[in-house]
Write a protein that holds these residues in place. Structure first.
Motif, PDB file in Angstrom:
ATOM      1  N   UNK A  43      -3.882 -31.740  50.239  1.00 24.68           N
ATOM      2  CA  UNK A  43      -5.256 -31.930  49.760  1.00 24.68           C
ATOM      3  C   UNK A  43      -5.278 -32.873  48.564  1.00 24.68           C
ATOM      4  N   UNK A  78      -0.333 -25.261  42.394  1.00 22.16           N
ATOM      5  CA  UNK A  78      -1.044 -25.678  41.184  1.00 22.16           C
ATOM      6  C   UNK A  78      -0.521 -27.000  40.668  1.00 22.16           C
ATOM      7  N   UNK A 382      -3.802 -16.604  43.675  1.00 21.45           N
ATOM      8  CA  UNK A 382      -4.789 -17.650  43.424  1.00 21.45           C
ATOM      9  C   UNK A 382      -5.871 -17.132  42.483  1.00 21.45           C
ATOM     10  N   UNK A 383      -6.768 -18.015  42.144  1.00 23.22           N
ATOM     11  CA  UNK A 383      -7.856 -17.629  41.256  1.00 23.22           C
ATOM     12  C   UNK A 383      -7.589 -18.128  39.850  1.00 23.22           C
ATOM     13  N   UNK A 388      -1.110 -21.174  40.339  1.00 22.78           N
ATOM     14  CA  UNK A 388      -1.567 -20.575  41.586  1.00 22.78           C
ATOM     15  C   UNK A 388      -0.796 -21.204  42.733  1.00 22.78           C
ATOM     16  N   UNK A 411      -5.500 -18.446  33.010  1.00 20.12           N
ATOM     17  CA  UNK A 411      -5.670 -19.817  32.539  1.00 20.12           C
ATOM     18  C   UNK A 411      -6.845 -19.928  31.573  1.00 20.12           C
ATOM     19  N   UNK A 458      -9.050 -12.452  38.723  1.00 23.31           N
ATOM     20  CA  UNK A 458     -10.377 -12.708  38.157  1.00 23.31           C
ATOM     21  C   UNK A 458     -10.372 -12.508  36.668  1.00 23.31           C
ATOM     22  N   UNK A 462     -16.088 -13.129  35.532  1.00 26.13           N
ATOM     23  CA  UNK A 462     -16.405 -12.768  36.913  1.00 26.13           C
ATOM     24  C   UNK A 462     -17.272 -11.521  36.936  1.00 26.13           C
ATOM     25  N   UNK A 466     -21.077  -9.039  41.870  1.00 29.29           N
ATOM     26  CA  UNK A 466     -21.156 -10.217  42.709  1.00 29.29           C
ATOM     27  C   UNK A 466     -19.960 -10.301  43.656  1.00 29.29           C
ATOM     28  N   UNK A 467     -18.796  -9.873  43.166  1.00 22.24           N
ATOM     29  CA  UNK A 467     -17.606  -9.850  44.020  1.00 22.24           C
ATOM     30  C   UNK A 467     -17.838  -8.905  45.199  1.00 22.24           C
ATOM     31  N   UNK A 470     -20.194 -10.514  47.572  1.00 22.06           N
ATOM     32  CA  UNK A 470     -19.541 -11.585  48.319  1.00 22.06           C
ATOM     33  C   UNK A 470     -18.778 -11.041  49.522  1.00 22.06           C
ATOM     34  N   UNK A 560     -23.138 -14.125  35.554  1.00 17.90           N
ATOM     35  CA  UNK A 560     -23.002 -14.872  36.803  1.00 17.90           C
ATOM     36  C   UNK A 560     -24.239 -14.771  37.660  1.00 17.90           C
ATOM     37  N   UNK A 609     -27.070 -26.988  36.260  1.00 22.66           N
ATOM     38  CA  UNK A 609     -26.568 -28.366  36.185  1.00 22.66           C
ATOM     39  C   UNK A 609     -26.376 -28.788  34.729  1.00 22.66           C
ATOM     40  N   UNK A 612     -23.151 -27.485  33.502  1.00 26.26           N
ATOM     41  CA  UNK A 612     -22.033 -28.225  34.095  1.00 26.26           C
ATOM     42  C   UNK A 612     -21.818 -29.548  33.378  1.00 26.26           C
ATOM     43  N   UNK A 613     -22.963 -30.236  33.105  1.00 26.69           N
ATOM     44  CA  UNK A 613     -22.866 -31.627  32.649  1.00 26.69           C
ATOM     45  C   UNK A 613     -22.629 -31.790  31.153  1.00 26.69           C
TER      46      UNK A 613
ATOM     47  N   UNK B  92     -11.904 -17.773  46.555  1.00 26.72           N
ATOM     48  CA  UNK B  92     -11.567 -18.546  45.355  1.00 26.72           C
ATOM     49  C   UNK B  92     -12.601 -19.636  45.103  1.00 26.72           C
ATOM     50  N   UNK B  94     -15.604 -19.700  46.165  1.00 24.02           N
ATOM     51  CA  UNK B  94     -16.871 -19.069  45.848  1.00 24.02           C
ATOM     52  C   UNK B  94     -16.914 -18.683  44.376  1.00 24.02           C
ATOM     53  N   UNK B  95     -15.812 -18.098  43.898  1.00 24.36           N
ATOM     54  CA  UNK B  95     -15.770 -17.698  42.498  1.00 24.36           C
ATOM     55  C   UNK B  95     -15.845 -18.903  41.582  1.00 24.36           C
ATOM     56  N   UNK B  96     -15.472 -20.067  42.123  1.00 26.52           N
ATOM     57  CA  UNK B  96     -15.558 -21.267  41.304  1.00 26.52           C
ATOM     58  C   UNK B  96     -16.854 -22.016  41.560  1.00 26.52           C
ATOM     59  N   UNK B 132      -6.687 -24.284  50.852  1.00 30.65           N
ATOM     60  CA  UNK B 132      -6.329 -25.217  49.775  1.00 30.65           C
ATOM     61  C   UNK B 132      -6.855 -24.678  48.449  1.00 30.65           C
ATOM     62  N   UNK B 133      -6.674 -23.381  48.275  1.00 33.36           N
ATOM     63  CA  UNK B 133      -7.289 -22.670  47.158  1.00 33.36           C
ATOM     64  C   UNK B 133      -6.908 -23.208  45.784  1.00 33.36           C
ATOM     65  N   UNK B 134      -5.788 -23.899  45.721  1.00 29.37           N
ATOM     66  CA  UNK B 134      -5.353 -24.392  44.415  1.00 29.37           C
ATOM     67  C   UNK B 134      -6.284 -25.457  43.866  1.00 29.37           C
ATOM     68  N   UNK B 135      -7.047 -26.118  44.758  1.00 31.75           N
ATOM     69  CA  UNK B 135      -7.939 -27.167  44.267  1.00 31.75           C
ATOM     70  C   UNK B 135      -9.395 -26.790  44.502  1.00 31.75           C
ATOM     71  N   UNK B 145     -10.489 -34.589  52.240  1.00 23.85           N
ATOM     72  CA  UNK B 145     -10.621 -33.466  51.323  1.00 23.85           C
ATOM     73  C   UNK B 145     -11.114 -33.906  49.950  1.00 23.85           C
TER      74      UNK B 145
END
Lengths: 622, 174, 286
Positions: A43, A78, A382-383, A388, A411, A458, A462, A466-467, A470, A560, A609, A612-613, B92, B94-96, B132-135, B145
């Motif tokens: 990726x 990672x 992960x997470x 990760x 992290x 998490x 988090x 919501x978890x 989901x 959240x 937004x 984020x920005x 993952x 989704x949480x992000x 591809x959870x790492x990204x 991707x």
């Protein structure tokens, strides 16, 4: 006999000869460059790196042999793209296209290190030159992932050169079907797909069942979101699965195998197809394998987009050209499965462990792990962790060890909140239980489960409600809809969770959720339904206060849930740059140059937004 | 007259394609799903007449094929868009924040997950975990991707597709 | 925890393949204290019927195979250290077992399932009557899923059409809460013969057979499938679907012209014809 003609292997000694020849073809001074093309690194563009290395190798001087390889997932996603140089186990991380020339010149040809590409411990600042000096890898014990990173999955010769298919040879030449089952029994191997059923017992029951033909299936429908262990094995070393299935089929008395791969993994399908073709060419699949009377063939079927097809009876229905609806298991699939014949189904990782058990012996395998959970387990960590990726560790390691030692902790300096294990059938485990040992039984006592190995970390940001929402939504959409409790019960649970996260929670909601959970557990037809309430129940168990804040105060403590918190601009931090104003889709922000900007709460749609920005992190969630 | 000939020619071609697909799996009923996947790969979706023909060929009731076509998420009964946009809404991602990104895409381009935009620009899929959870969060456009996407960057990339289309159309005009 | 318990359940079942295969030829089921003997592979429901104990069912029908999808017939199975909830209509009895139908947990499970069904299909009189009989007067859950005219997706209509009639004119479509029973592509089915078996077997009154006098057609609602009706040669009454007759003739292998002629009359006219024919025959006295 020359190996390059890829002639069929007609006996075990043919296989040994081939291996010897392959090894002799490698010059001792050869260097190889292993570029990881597993899902995470791919990726980030690693296939292109491989191409560049190939070009460089071609143009290099003829006196030194340089072999570029595209290999499977190493685990430390990672830090991808990852490139390993052999000999020397030199580990380069976050390699980019411009780095290729330097690596080639300095390390591959010149034998020098490129310092800036080495892994650096974020805490101590120390650089690690080789793999074993990296904390992430030090504690790992790789059995299922042993060959990932060492073999090019598109070349069966790589696998054979390193000893691949020697377990099959051992079985065919010196073991009876009962010997094989005994060895697996001594090893104490239990299913790695989530159920944890003793593998030897399953094989034996299938072998003793009446009916023919017998089928052997590999469940590659890895549907748990956040889990990619099986993908890494199928793409990184498909032969381990094929060899495992061959051995299992021999023990059970089957000559027909299926690998069911989920539709979302086209590369896995490709790699498996190629691996099967190459194995067939050499006579490792098909009739009279290695000159014995044992015949076995494998077909690949793709899923078509249904999580429920990871359930064994649903998978078999799918293989029969039907919708993936599970059926009652009062009569087991080992007795009556695919086409109502005795069928043995195991997960990818389970199969991948079998060759190692035969080669190293069951006792050796059983010396790793805990009393009831032997061997290792691959986890996808992960997470919100620093490192990760995929890790393979002995059973019995604690959550804390995995998250801190292997994962490198949380992290961005945030605080740990919970780790979700076992996918949608599992639950969330809070900080107070981090010292729980990870195996088949311990996590179940805490209201979760190890499952297929997904571990989603998490942090404090988090929202646990919501978890729960989901996962409940995921399961409600993936439910096959056949049985009342799952179809209606999950819809009812989702309705309540939606209300709670929308700020419309009512008194009695938690009790209602608990009632529904009990109903689902007792009356649902299959494991999807029976475990569907776990995410909700475990979060209510450990984070009840968060639920109550949502219901009683209409407030989301983790900030959240949209509508249950606000965005405000910190007037001290605001530099009046105007970026938020420009980007606000509803014009809710006002401000001028040098004047702190303000969000009009009436107009704000909470899209986020501006948050984020903002380059100065002046927009706060309140 | 010419049109009728063309229609008959197309039908003959379709028949051929179907026969090839069925033969590929030795006409086995158990391989129904791979057959339907191959038909979808050929036409971009599952045309009604192809399903009728397949049911007849395999001697299966049409209701069975319809059940299978509507049960599995990857099957489409209507043609798809020019581009494929897939957004991962696995845990993952989704949480992000990929849930919010999904909503934004649906709102902006008037499409539902699994559906195609009114102007057939793209078909939008929200899938559970592409591994591809790492990204995370991950978006895949036509096989490419994009890691670490945000609402803004995702909308930008997709809008770029529309611009490409407009540019190509314009070139065509000249 | 489910996972652990079910694992134990599975393990005890797999304890010896030998004993499962052989089983007992006539095992005993102790059901709410009452002992009955049943043939091997009979179900708990069969045992309950023999013992005269009522267990509510919806998706079960003796004419078709048991899918146990409604989950209404839950009972408790004694597993020694614990009790497992199982569906009575398809649990095969292979050795002596102990079952509890009236235990608190079993009753609660059944009532819970019924409450979910009532929430989904609030207007079915048949469902309400069954609920009453079970002691469930109302449901505490709101209606959150849409049902077509109270369909509870028991699947009996689909099964009877496929397994008994052999037409499979209707089937399931969609998945999860979106699951429905429908004719392919939601169009009137070309395979439907208008026999109405689906309507006859539907336990909640969703499927109805409608006669359209003017068009001389029978319609199966809500699938919109239609079939032409045969008209009585003598009196012009609407009899039955022509396709049903064809099917019956083919299945029963009766193709004589005499039989076909009889089928062209409505029941009343057929009786009249029979009487007339009998009148022409002398009965011999003993």
């Amino acid at each position: 006999m020359t190996v390059l003609s890829n002639k069929r292997l007609n006996s075990i000694s043919d296989l040994d000869d081939m291996r010897k020849e392959l090894l002799s073809l490698r010059s001792p001074s050869a260097k190889s460059v292993h570029v990881c093309t597993g899902p995470g690194c791919a990726a980030k563009g690693s296939p292109k790196l491989y191409e560049l290395f190939c070009e460089a190798a071609q143009q290099a001087d003829a006196d030194v042999e340089i072999i570029p390889k595209a290999v499977g997932c190493h685990g430390l996603c990672e830090y991808g793209p990852i490139v390993l140089i052999q000999p020397g186990d030199i580990f380069y991380q976050r390699v980019e296209e411009p780095d290729v020339a330097e690596i080639f010149r300095e390390t591959v040809v010149g034998g020098r290190l490129v310092e800036r590409l080495l892994y650096e411990n974020p805490v101590t600042g120390q650089k690690a030159e080789t793999v074993d000096k990296i904390p992430f890898y030090k504690v790992q014990k790789r059995i299922a992932l042993a060959y990932n990173g060492l073999v090019d999955p598109t070349k069966i010769t790589d696998y054979i050169a390193l000893g691949g298919y020697s377990a099959l040879a051992k079985v065919l030449s010196s073991m009876t079907d009962e010997d094989v089952i005994s060895e697996v029994e001594t090893a104490g191997l239990r299913g790695r797909g989530g159920g944890g059923f003793p593998t030897a017992r399953k094989w034996r029951s299938c072998k003793e069942a009446e009916g023919s033909p017998r089928y052997v299936i590999c469940n590659g429908d890895e549907g748990d979101p956040g889990a990619f262990m099986d993908r890494a094995i199928m793409e990184g070393n498909p032969h381990s699965v094929i060899e495992g299935m061959l051995i299992g089929a021999y023990a059970i008395g089957s000559s027909d195998g299926y690998i069911y791969v989920r539709n979302e993994y086209p590369l896995s399908v490709e790699r498996l197809k190629l691996a099967i073709e190459q194995a067939k060419e050499l006579g490792l699949l098909g009739e009279n394998i290695l000159g014995s009377s044992f015949s076995f063939d494998i077909r690949i079927n793709r899923g078509a987009g249904a999580f429920v097809c990871g359930e064994s009876t649903a998978l078999m229905a799918s293989l029969q050209g039907r919708t993936g609806e599970p059926r009652a298991k009062y009569i087991h699939t080992v007795e009556s499965g695919l086409w109502e014949k005795p069928t043995n189904l195991n997960n990818v990782e389970t199969w991948a462990n079998v060759p190692a058990i035969i080669n190293g012996g069951g006792k050796s395998f059983a010396s790793i792990g805990t009393e009831k959970s032997k061997g290792t387990k691959v986890f996808s960590l992960v997470g919100k962790v620093v490192n990760s990726g995929l890790v393979e560790v002995p059973m019995g390691m604690t959550l804390r060890q995995i998250i801190d030692e292997v994962g490198g902790g949380i992290r961005d300096g945030k605080r740990f909140k919970a780790v979700q294990t076992g996918g949608p059938s599992g639950g969330c485990i809070p900080e107070e239980h981090l010292d729980a040992r990870v195996d088949f039984d311990e996590l179940t006592k805490l209201g979760s489960m190890m499952g297929s190995g997904g571990m989603i970390v998490m942090d404090e940001d988090t929202c646990m409600v919501n978890v729960a929402k989901y996962f409940t939504n995921f399961l409600q959409k993936e439910s096959c809809g056949k049985c009342t409790p799952c179809r209606e019960g999950l819809s009812q649970m989702l309705y309540i969770l939606d209300r709670i996260t929308d700020g419309e929670g009512q008194a009695g909601d938690l009790e209602r959720l608990e009632e529904l959970a009990e109903l689902l557990e007792g009356t649902a037809l299959c494991a999807l339904g029976k475990t569907a309430a776990n995410p909700t129940m475990s979060t209510i168990r450990y984070f009840r206060d968060e639920y109550e804040a949502h219901i009683k105060e209409k407030r989301c403590p983790a900030k959240e849930c949209r509508g249950l918190f606000r965005y405000e601009i910190d007037s001290e931090a605001c530099k009046a740059c105007g970026i938020c104003l420009k980007n606000c889709p509803v014009g809710a922000i006002t401000g001028e140059k040098k004047v702190a900007h303000v969000i009009d709460q009436e107009k704000c749609t909470l899209c986020g937004i501006c948050w984020e920005k903002c380059p100065f992190a002046a927009v706060l969630k309140v | 007259m010419l049109r009728i000939c063309k229609v008959i020619q197309n039908m003959a071609q379709d028949n051929n394609i179907l026969e090839q697909i069925v033969d590929r799996y030795d006409g086995e009923v158990g391989m129904l799903i791979p057959m339907m996947q191959d038909i979808q790969a050929e036409y971009g979706y599952l045309p009604l007449d192809q399903l009728h023909a397949l049911a007849k060929r395999l001697e299966l009731p049409l209701s069975r094929l319809y059940a299978v076509a509507t049960f599995y998420s990857s099957f489409r009964l209507a043609p798809k868009g020019a581009h494929d946009v897939t957004l991962c809404v696995g845990t993952v991602c989704y949480l992000k924040g990929s849930g919010a990104i999904s909503e934004a895409i649906c709102r902006e381009f008037r499409v539902e997950p699994g559906g195609t935009t009114p102007d057939r620009l793209f078909t939008f899929q929200a899938v559970n975990c592409v591994g591809a959870c790492a990204v995370a969060p991950v978006m895949i456009v036509d096989g490419k991707y994009y890691g670490g996407v945000t609402t803004a960057s995702a909308l930008e990339v997709i809008s770029g597709l529309a611009k490409d289309k407009a540019a190509v159309q314009k070139e065509g005009e000249i | 925890m489910y996972a652990l318990r079910d694992l134990l359940g599975e393990m005890s079942l797999c304890r010896s393949a030998e004993s499962i295969r052989k089983g007992k030829p006539v095992p005993t089921v102790t059901i709410d204290g009452c002992k009955v003997r049943v043939k091997k592979d009979a179900t708990i429901l069969d045992a309950a019927k023999k013992a005269g104990i009522w267990i509510p069912t919806l998706c079960y029908h003796p004419a078709v195979s048991s899918e146990a999808s409604c989950r209404l017939c839950m009972v408790e199975l004694d597993r020694g250290e614990w009790r497992q909830l199982v569906t009575a209509c398809n649990y095969p009895v292979r050795r002596d077992i102990v079952v509890y139908v009236s235990s608190e947990r079993a009753q609660q499970a059944r009532r819970g399932v019924m409450e979910l069904l009532l929430a989904r299909a609030p207007e079915s009189e048949e469902l309400k009557a069954l609920a009453e009989r079970m002691g469930v007067k109302e449901t505490r859950y709101p209606n959150v899923t849409e049902s077509q005219r109270n369909c509870i997706l028991c699947g009996l209509c689909v099964q009877v059409c496929e397994e008994i009639i052999g037409k499979a004119a209707i089937g399931f479509a969609g998945r999860g809460a979106e699951r429905v029973v429908a004719a392919p592509f939601r169009q009137p089915s070309e395979d439907c013969i208008g026999c109405g078996a689906c309507a006859a077997i539907c336990p909640v009154g969703t499927i109805k057979v409608r006669f359209h006098k003017e068009e001389q057609e029978v319609e199966i609602s809500p699938f919109k499938s239609r079939a032409k009706l045969l008209v009585c040669q003598e009196c012009g009454a609407l009899i039955t679907s022509t396709l049903v007759n064809e099917q019956a003739l083919t299945k029963a292998n009766l193709n004589s012209e005499e039989f076909r002629a009889r089928l062209r009359l409505c029941p009343k006219c057929r009786r009249l014809q029979t009487v007339a024919q009998l009148g022409a025959v002398t009965f011999r006295k003993k």
